[in-house]
Scaffold this active site. Sequence first.
Site, short mmCIF file in Angstrom:
data_model
loop_
_atom_site.label_atom_id
_atom_site.label_comp_id
_atom_site.label_asym_id
_atom_site.label_seq_id
_atom_site.Cartn_x
_atom_site.Cartn_y
_atom_site.Cartn_z
N LYS A 8 55.11 30.21 43.58
CA LYS A 8 53.78 31.26 44.33
C LYS A 8 53.19 30.23 45.26
O LYS A 8 52.99 30.57 46.56
CB LYS A 8 52.85 31.93 43.34
CG LYS A 8 51.68 32.68 44.12
CD LYS A 8 50.82 32.87 43.06
CE LYS A 8 49.53 33.37 43.91
NZ LYS A 8 48.30 33.74 43.15
N LYS B 16 43.95 23.83 48.68
CA LYS B 16 44.66 24.19 47.30
C LYS B 16 46.34 24.11 47.62
O LYS B 16 47.22 23.40 47.08
CB LYS B 16 44.39 25.44 46.78
CG LYS B 16 45.32 25.94 45.93
CD LYS B 16 45.05 25.62 44.35
CE LYS B 16 45.97 26.20 43.43
NZ LYS B 16 45.77 25.69 42.10
P1 NAD Z 1 46.69 36.82 34.96
O1 NAD Z 1 47.81 37.48 35.46
O2 NAD Z 1 46.95 36.18 33.64
O3 NAD Z 1 45.41 37.21 35.44
C1 NAD Z 1 45.15 38.23 36.30
C2 NAD Z 1 44.18 39.36 35.77
O4 NAD Z 1 43.86 40.39 37.03
C3 NAD Z 1 45.04 40.33 34.71
O5 NAD Z 1 44.49 40.56 33.61
C4 NAD Z 1 45.17 41.89 35.67
O6 NAD Z 1 45.34 42.76 34.43
C5 NAD Z 1 43.84 41.61 36.28
N1 NAD Z 1 43.94 42.42 37.60
C6 NAD Z 1 45.25 42.72 38.32
N2 NAD Z 1 44.78 43.70 39.36
C7 NAD Z 1 43.41 43.95 39.07
C8 NAD Z 1 42.44 44.76 39.83
N3 NAD Z 1 42.95 45.55 40.76
N4 NAD Z 1 41.32 45.18 39.12
C9 NAD Z 1 40.73 44.14 38.05
N5 NAD Z 1 41.76 43.21 37.20
C10 NAD Z 1 43.08 43.46 37.81
O7 NAD Z 1 46.84 35.51 35.97
P2 NAD Z 1 45.95 34.00 35.84
O8 NAD Z 1 46.96 32.88 35.31
O9 NAD Z 1 44.57 34.17 35.06
O10 NAD Z 1 45.96 33.72 37.33
C11 NAD Z 1 44.88 34.02 38.14
C12 NAD Z 1 44.70 33.33 39.31
O11 NAD Z 1 44.57 32.02 39.19
C13 NAD Z 1 46.16 33.59 40.44
O12 NAD Z 1 45.72 33.59 41.80
C14 NAD Z 1 46.85 32.19 40.08
O13 NAD Z 1 47.80 31.84 40.91
C15 NAD Z 1 45.47 31.27 39.93
N6 NAD Z 1 45.74 30.17 38.91
C16 NAD Z 1 46.16 30.10 38.04
C17 NAD Z 1 46.62 29.09 37.09
C18 NAD Z 1 47.21 28.84 35.80
O14 NAD Z 1 47.51 27.96 35.37
N7 NAD Z 1 47.50 30.13 35.37
C19 NAD Z 1 46.25 27.67 37.76
C20 NAD Z 1 45.52 27.50 38.87
C21 NAD Z 1 45.26 28.82 39.62
#
Ligand code: NAD
Length: 290
Positions: free
Chosen positions: A237, A162
């Site tokens: 990131k 990734k």
């Molecule tokens: P987001 O911030 O929308 O979601 C993360 C969720 O995790 C939040 O709802 C938060 O409340 C929850 N959280 C945090 N700590 C927690 C805990 N201890 N227990 C339970 N829940 C907890 O982020 P996202 O956009 O959904 O991204 C999630 C992952 O996917 C990241 O690692 C990101 O890099 C990766 N990602 C995101 C995208 C994108 O386009 N958004 C694309 C590819 C990969």
Amino acid sequence: MKIGFIGLGNMGAPMAKNLAMAGHEISGFDLQAPCPDGVIKAASASQLATGKDVVITMLPNGEILRSVANDILPVMQNGAVFLDCSTVDVDSARAVAVQAEKAGLMAVDAPVSGGVGGAAGGTLTFMAGGTQAGFAKVEPLFEIMGQKSVHCGGSGAGQSAKICNNMILGVTMIATCEAFALADKLGLDRQKMFDVVSTSSGYSWSINAYCPAPGVGPQSPADNDYKPGFAAELMLKDLRLSQKAAKSVDADTPMGHSATELYEQFVNTEGGEGMDFSAMLPRFEKRQRG
Ligand code: NAD
């Protein structure tokens, strides 16, 4: 399968919803976000993890992943799979895998590409690291949440793939944007620039599929005032993770390093936060050499 899903944010919620719609019994837990339709809310992460065949996590970073793993690995049932789909540093992915294996579990790291649209549409690509047995157990879930999965190797291999992919993406997007800004100053029409480069040796996903110039090439965030899309801070990131990994194995990545610095500057001091990562083009347009 009995599935638990921790982290129901922008990505996790639609992924969990797709699993529920495919007929799996799925419970969810998030510190803040609500459960999507069809997902049963658990009272805590450890309550959620008890008795599940697979626990999926979709969390912001490696530190949070490690803390959630500490809470749930001790209560998960023998032979279950801990499937992390977050994008985290390679060291955290490997550390939680070792911890999971010691607890009699299987661990798979499987970050995704495809963004929020891919999560909602069930068209993500999964790049996975872990044992063959672990991968085989969760492959049917990848087929529901995505359209492609690649088993890249042992623990951490998914995260490695990734960040290498996204380092290329960050570098090629910057190169494409600076070339468009140079072409502008040379008086070249943007459409002509696209027509040549997209069919010549300068082509890449950044210009062919996600052209940073508005009104040119396929529809992209550039045509929507650079609203993400893939936000510049998420690119930052991933670039930071690539540099952390490069440092840990003493790899020379000068382009990745420069891309990280440029996105850092863009996000932290030039108003790039909240904009698509292709908004590097208007940034270069406004600048002079030096
Ligand atoms: P987001 O911030 O929308 O979601 C993360 C969720 O995790 C939040 O709802 C938060 O409340 C929850 N959280 C945090 N700590 C927690 C805990 N201890 N227990 C339970 N829940 C907890 O982020 P996202 O956009 O959904 O991204 C999630 C992952 O996917 C990241 O690692 C990101 O890099 C990766 N990602 C995101 C995208 C994108 O386009 N958004 C694309 C590819 C990969």
